[in-house]
Design an enzyme around this catalytic site. Structure first.
Site, PDB file in Angstrom:
ATOM      1  N   ILE A   1     -34.188  22.702 -52.129  1.00 41.09           N
ATOM      2  CA  ILE A   1     -34.136  23.127 -53.710  1.00 41.09           C
ATOM      3  C   ILE A   1     -34.138  21.890 -54.560  1.00 41.09           C
ATOM      4  O   ILE A   1     -33.270  20.829 -54.271  1.00 41.09           O
ATOM      5  CB  ILE A   1     -33.080  24.078 -54.061  1.00 41.09           C
TER       6      ILE A   1
ATOM      7  N   GLY B   1     -45.629  17.364 -55.121  1.00 40.50           N
ATOM      8  CA  GLY B   1     -45.596  15.690 -55.254  1.00 40.50           C
ATOM      9  C   GLY B   1     -44.168  15.184 -55.291  1.00 40.50           C
ATOM     10  O   GLY B   1     -43.540  15.206 -54.470  1.00 40.50           O
TER      11      GLY B   1
ATOM     12  N   CYS C   1     -31.897  19.118 -53.116  1.00 34.05           N
ATOM     13  CA  CYS C   1     -32.713  18.731 -51.524  1.00 34.05           C
ATOM     14  C   CYS C   1     -31.724  19.060 -50.745  1.00 34.05           C
ATOM     15  O   CYS C   1     -31.929  18.668 -49.552  1.00 34.05           O
ATOM     16  CB  CYS C   1     -32.819  17.334 -51.632  1.00 34.05           C
TER      17      CYS C   1
END
Length: 243
Positions: A95, A176, A194
């Site tokens: 996330i 990206g 993350c």
């Protein structure tokens, strides 16, 4: 050149500055460009040129395909009250947050144009960010086992300044990176960024410590670094790292 595709010199891709754009609108644009290239490859037709999109979003949390809901630390009701969207997407990673003051970049690249695989592609994106930060006196680096770009990566003060998560099919990329320039970092308190619970997040503004960084210049410089690195890959030119 906001709103229009543009080329600079001999760059191997078209560039579009989408400006402030709703996340779902940008995702639909990505999916359309991505699918066009995959369809062309399946049909053995000429693949359209690569495209690099730079966006700035309203507050949104995105969860990758292997992300854990437990890394969202608040209820969806609280997110709604703060006007934060929550979107499940098909990229790698867990996330993360996107919002104003952040460059969210979406390269729609056919990696076969560059003769590289996904690992070298991510490495090259990381190098573009590292080189950009070097211009501002920020020494950034990679952290083994943790995709993205970090400050003080190998210390207890490790903090992420740029998240990276991609999705590929038939060597065509989408999604990206997200570079924190003047980002309101308080939104990261809503999540374990993350998936990490023991590492922080930061921004160019915070690291430099002199107020807001001039956003249009950062975009221009970063687009130029992507042009440099991917041109060198396409034409197999020497591409010495700045650091």
């Amino acid at each position: 050149m906001q709103g229009k595709l543009s080329r600079s010199g001999a760059e191997p891709f078209a560039y579009k500055d989408c400006g402030r754009i709703d996340y779902q609108e940008a995702l639909e644009m990505q999916l359309r460009l991505w699918q066009e290239r995959i369809d062309a490859k399946i049909a053995h037709q000429t693949v359209p040129e690569d495209v690099l999109l730079f966006c700035e979003h309203e507050p949104v949390l995105t969860i990758g395909k292997h992300g854990k809901q437990t890394n969202l630390l608040v209820s969806e009701a609280l997110l709604n009250s703060r006007g934060v969207q929550l979107v499940q997407i098909e990229r790698g990673g867990d996330i993360t947050y996107h919002g104003p003051g952040q460059i969210t970049g979406y390269p729609i690249f056919d990696l076969e144009h560059y003769g590289i695989g996904i690992k070298e592609y991510i490495h090259t994106m990381e190098q573009c960010i590292i080189d950009l930060l070097y211009l501002y006196g920020i020494r950034a680096e990679r952290l083994e086992g943790a995709t993205g770009v970090w400050i003080d990566a190998h210390t207890p003060q490790a903090r992420k300044i740029c998240a990276i998560g991609v999705h590929t099919s038939r060597y065509v990329t989408m999604h990206g990176f997200a570079l924190n320039v003047n980002t309101d970092l308080s939104y990261f308190q809503l999540i374990n960024p993350c998936g990490f619970t023991d590492k922080g997040v930061t921004s160019m503004e915070l690291e430099i410590g002199r107020g807001e960084v001039y956003f249009p210049l950062v975009k221009h410089q970063l687009e130029g670094l992507f042009r440099k690195h991917f041109t060198h890959l396409m034409y197999h030119l020497p591409n010495d790292d700045i650091l």
